[in-house]
Design an enzyme around this catalytic site. Structure first.
Site, PDB file in Angstrom:
ATOM      1  N   SER A 119       7.968   7.812  -0.001  1.00 17.94           N
ATOM      2  CA  SER A 119       7.790   6.432   0.448  1.00 17.94           C
ATOM      3  C   SER A 119       8.965   5.578   0.008  1.00 17.94           C
ATOM      4  O   SER A 119       9.513   5.766  -1.089  1.00 17.94           O
ATOM      5  CB  SER A 119       6.503   5.900  -0.187  1.00 17.94           C
ATOM      6  OG  SER A 119       6.482   4.495  -0.165  1.00 17.94           O
ATOM      7  N   TYR A 163       0.966   4.203  -7.478  1.00 21.07           N
ATOM      8  CA  TYR A 163       1.158   4.956  -6.233  1.00 21.07           C
ATOM      9  C   TYR A 163       2.635   5.356  -6.073  1.00 21.07           C
ATOM     10  O   TYR A 163       2.959   6.538  -5.872  1.00 21.07           O
ATOM     11  CB  TYR A 163       0.704   4.128  -5.011  1.00 21.07           C
ATOM     12  CG  TYR A 163       1.237   4.697  -3.716  1.00 21.07           C
ATOM     13  CD1 TYR A 163       0.754   5.912  -3.221  1.00 21.07           C
ATOM     14  CD2 TYR A 163       2.257   4.051  -3.006  1.00 21.07           C
ATOM     15  CE1 TYR A 163       1.271   6.464  -2.050  1.00 21.07           C
ATOM     16  CE2 TYR A 163       2.768   4.602  -1.836  1.00 21.07           C
ATOM     17  CZ  TYR A 163       2.270   5.800  -1.365  1.00 21.07           C
ATOM     18  OH  TYR A 163       2.786   6.349  -0.215  1.00 21.07           O
ATOM     19  N   LYS A 185       4.721   9.130  -6.204  1.00 20.01           N
ATOM     20  CA  LYS A 185       5.676   9.693  -5.235  1.00 20.01           C
ATOM     21  C   LYS A 185       6.975  10.071  -5.936  1.00 20.01           C
ATOM     22  O   LYS A 185       7.551  11.134  -5.698  1.00 20.01           O
ATOM     23  CB  LYS A 185       5.955   8.667  -4.127  1.00 20.01           C
ATOM     24  CG  LYS A 185       4.767   8.411  -3.221  1.00 20.01           C
ATOM     25  CD  LYS A 185       4.587   9.545  -2.253  1.00 20.01           C
ATOM     26  CE  LYS A 185       3.178   9.718  -1.793  1.00 20.01           C
ATOM     27  NZ  LYS A 185       2.947  10.909  -0.988  1.00 20.01           N
TER      28      LYS A 185
HETATM   29  P1  NAD Z   1      -3.741   9.184   5.442  1.00 18.54           P
HETATM   30  O1  NAD Z   1      -4.658   8.780   4.341  1.00 18.54           O
HETATM   31  O2  NAD Z   1      -4.078   8.788   6.819  1.00 18.54           O
HETATM   32  O3  NAD Z   1      -3.518  10.761   5.420  1.00 18.54           O
HETATM   33  C1  NAD Z   1      -3.464  11.497   4.223  1.00 18.54           C
HETATM   34  C2  NAD Z   1      -4.404  12.675   4.399  1.00 18.54           C
HETATM   35  O4  NAD Z   1      -4.404  13.443   3.211  1.00 18.54           O
HETATM   36  C3  NAD Z   1      -5.852  12.232   4.654  1.00 18.54           C
HETATM   37  O5  NAD Z   1      -6.303  12.879   5.821  1.00 18.54           O
HETATM   38  C4  NAD Z   1      -6.607  12.701   3.418  1.00 18.54           C
HETATM   39  O6  NAD Z   1      -7.919  13.093   3.741  1.00 18.54           O
HETATM   40  C5  NAD Z   1      -5.728  13.852   2.940  1.00 18.54           C
HETATM   41  N1  NAD Z   1      -5.810  14.123   1.510  1.00 18.54           N
HETATM   42  C6  NAD Z   1      -5.707  13.248   0.491  1.00 18.54           C
HETATM   43  N2  NAD Z   1      -5.832  13.890  -0.683  1.00 18.54           N
HETATM   44  C7  NAD Z   1      -5.987  15.202  -0.389  1.00 18.54           C
HETATM   45  C8  NAD Z   1      -6.168  16.354  -1.170  1.00 18.54           C
HETATM   46  N3  NAD Z   1      -6.263  16.302  -2.499  1.00 18.54           N
HETATM   47  N4  NAD Z   1      -6.292  17.554  -0.545  1.00 18.54           N
HETATM   48  C9  NAD Z   1      -6.237  17.645   0.790  1.00 18.54           C
HETATM   49  N5  NAD Z   1      -6.098  16.568   1.589  1.00 18.54           N
HETATM   50  C10 NAD Z   1      -5.967  15.356   0.996  1.00 18.54           C
HETATM   51  O7  NAD Z   1      -2.294   8.655   5.038  1.00 18.54           O
HETATM   52  P2  NAD Z   1      -0.959   8.697   5.907  1.00 18.54           P
HETATM   53  O8  NAD Z   1      -0.626   7.306   6.266  1.00 18.54           O
HETATM   54  O9  NAD Z   1      -1.059   9.717   6.967  1.00 18.54           O
HETATM   55  O10 NAD Z   1       0.063   9.171   4.797  1.00 18.54           O
HETATM   56  C11 NAD Z   1       0.501  10.515   4.705  1.00 18.54           C
HETATM   57  C12 NAD Z   1       1.485  10.629   3.555  1.00 18.54           C
HETATM   58  O11 NAD Z   1       2.583   9.768   3.802  1.00 18.54           O
HETATM   59  C13 NAD Z   1       0.878  10.218   2.211  1.00 18.54           C
HETATM   60  O12 NAD Z   1       1.339  11.109   1.227  1.00 18.54           O
HETATM   61  C14 NAD Z   1       1.458   8.832   1.985  1.00 18.54           C
HETATM   62  O13 NAD Z   1       1.602   8.543   0.612  1.00 18.54           O
HETATM   63  C15 NAD Z   1       2.808   8.938   2.686  1.00 18.54           C
HETATM   64  N6  NAD Z   1       3.290   7.629   3.156  1.00 18.54           N
HETATM   65  C16 NAD Z   1       2.530   6.904   4.040  1.00 18.54           C
HETATM   66  C17 NAD Z   1       2.985   5.654   4.453  1.00 18.54           C
HETATM   67  C18 NAD Z   1       2.167   4.805   5.399  1.00 18.54           C
HETATM   68  O14 NAD Z   1       2.406   3.593   5.498  1.00 18.54           O
HETATM   69  N7  NAD Z   1       1.209   5.348   6.142  1.00 18.54           N
HETATM   70  C19 NAD Z   1       4.204   5.147   3.982  1.00 18.54           C
HETATM   71  C20 NAD Z   1       4.950   5.937   3.104  1.00 18.54           C
HETATM   72  C21 NAD Z   1       4.482   7.184   2.702  1.00 18.54           C
END
Ligand code: NAD
Ligand code: UDP
Length: 354
Positions: free
Chosen positions: A131, A155, A159
């Protein structure tokens, strides 16, 4: 014999993981087969059906927690995997302030656990969802990958800790090819309107909050600060279409699998457009995409909010030949279409209507 590579996607039912699966399975790319895992703590297995519908194929799905080492081990004993795209994680910065141990356990320990199992199966091609929040408050923009990482909440630190662990792993074993992708502000949805970001009752991010106002669930959008040193006084961010985020992962895999890069396969890259937009820009563009007024009020700044944050997107273009292609209007229109088709997220009812 098929020479398709098999990619394991963690967090595959989530917002970004589901779009990555669609992009990997896209008609024009017969290069990859995908195995999806997710513990469904923030998603629905119906997302997997939607991915299959879009891709007109099947997506093997396993409800596995990345903290469950023996379940991962069993999975990898029965499936050959060439590379992993690791999206699973908890992502709500505010929540991490009150639940630091949960964020550490899930995001850091879970990732370490996954990496242990992968190493034991000799799977060493790995792409990590990081992120832009690892930069903390940037002192200059655009932000380059070489900027100091001053993550300032649990958070973002989770990361950064995984990034540091990955750097240590790469140092000790050159067989690893590790790509770290630092997302700026993903938004939008697949243009089918079949997959998108799950709605939250109390979203903290801008575009989901605007959706609540546009759909009448909230009377006005609070603008957190109109006295920043920006063009109109409101905060500026780099919003990137989620399908562009997805296509960057496919470009990152191509890079890792390219023999020409076998001696320098590790990278850390920003995923942004390189263009900043203010809160008022987003309100105006979203209002025209949905054809509704977005009333707003001006409120105090959010504590520890950054005035301006946008990427230097050059390194990703140079290394991967990838650039974000979709603009703000498309992002807002796609986000709205997903919401209109799925106002409560994934539900059985919606699925029956497919
Ligand atoms: P999201 O919550 O929609 O998807 C994350 C998925 O991971 C979910 O489906 C959740 O059920 C699953 N999950 C969480 N913990 C788990 C575990 N222990 N075992 C198995 N599955 C697990 O979030 P997203 O927006 O799709 O984000 C995906 C990744 O991208 C994350 O790591 C997040 O930190 C990173 N990210 C997201 C954003 C954003 O704005 N969406 C920005 C920067 C980074
Ligand atoms: N923002 C806002 N009202 C909201 C939510 C966000 O004015 O209800 C502003 C926020 O202050 C920031 C921008 O929108 O300037 C993007 O915020 P978001 O939380 O989406 O992303 P982040 O700040 O984490 O990059």
């Amino acid at each position: 014999m098929s020479n398709r590579k098999t990619i394991l996607v963690t967090g595959a039912a989530g917002y970004i993981g589901s779009h990555i699966c669609v992009e990997l399975l896209a008609e024009n790319s017969k290069k990859y087969q995908v195995i999806a895992i997710d513990n469904l703590c923030n998603s629905s297995a119906l997302a997997i059906q939607r991915i299959e519908k879009i891709s007109q194929g099947t997506l093997p799905f396993y409800a596995i927690d990345i903290c469950d080492r023996s379940a991962l081990d069993r999975l990898l004993k029965s499936h050959h995997v060439d590379a992993v795209i690791h999206c699973a994680g908890l992502k709500v910065m505010n929540e991490s302030l009150t639940q630091p141990l949960r964020y550490f356990e899930n995001n850091v320990v879970g990732s370490a656990n996954l990496l242990q199992v992968l190493a034991s199966h000799n799977i060493k091609n790995f792409i990590f969802s990081s992120s832009a929040s690892v930069y903390g408050t940037p002192s200059t923009v655009p932000i380059r990958e070489s900027a100091p990482c001053l993550a300032n909440n649990p958070y973002s630190r989770s990361k950064l800790m995984v990034e540091q662990l990955l750097a240590d792993i790469a140092l000790t074993d050159p067989a690893w090819a590790i790509g770290v992708l630092r997302y700026f502000n993903p938004a939008g949805a697949h243009d089918s309107g079949l997959i998108g970001e799950l709605p939250h009752q109390k979203p903290t991010n801008l575009i989901p909050s605007i959706v609540r106002v546009a759909s009448g669930q909230q009377s006005a959008l609070p603008i957190f600060g109109d006295d920043y040193s920006t063009s109109d006084g409101t905060g500026v961010r780099d919003y990137i279409h989620v399908m562009d985020v997805a296509s960057a992962h496919v470009a990152a895999l191509a890079y890792i699998f390219n023999d020409a890069n076998k001696d320098a396969r590790g990278f850390t890259l920003n995923l942004g457009t390189g263009q900043g937009y203010s809160v008022l820009d987003i309100i105006r563009t979203f209002a025209s995409a949905c054809g509704r007024a977005i009333p707003y009020t001006t409120e105090a700044r959010r504590p520890s909010d950054t005035a301006i944050c946008y990427a230097d997107a050059w390194q990703a273009a140079r290394l991967l030949g990838w650039r974000a292609e979709r603009g703000l209007a498309e992002m807002c229109a796609d986000h709205w279409r997903w919401h209109m088709k799925n106002p409560s997220g994934y539900t059985d009812g919606d699925c029956k209507r497919l």
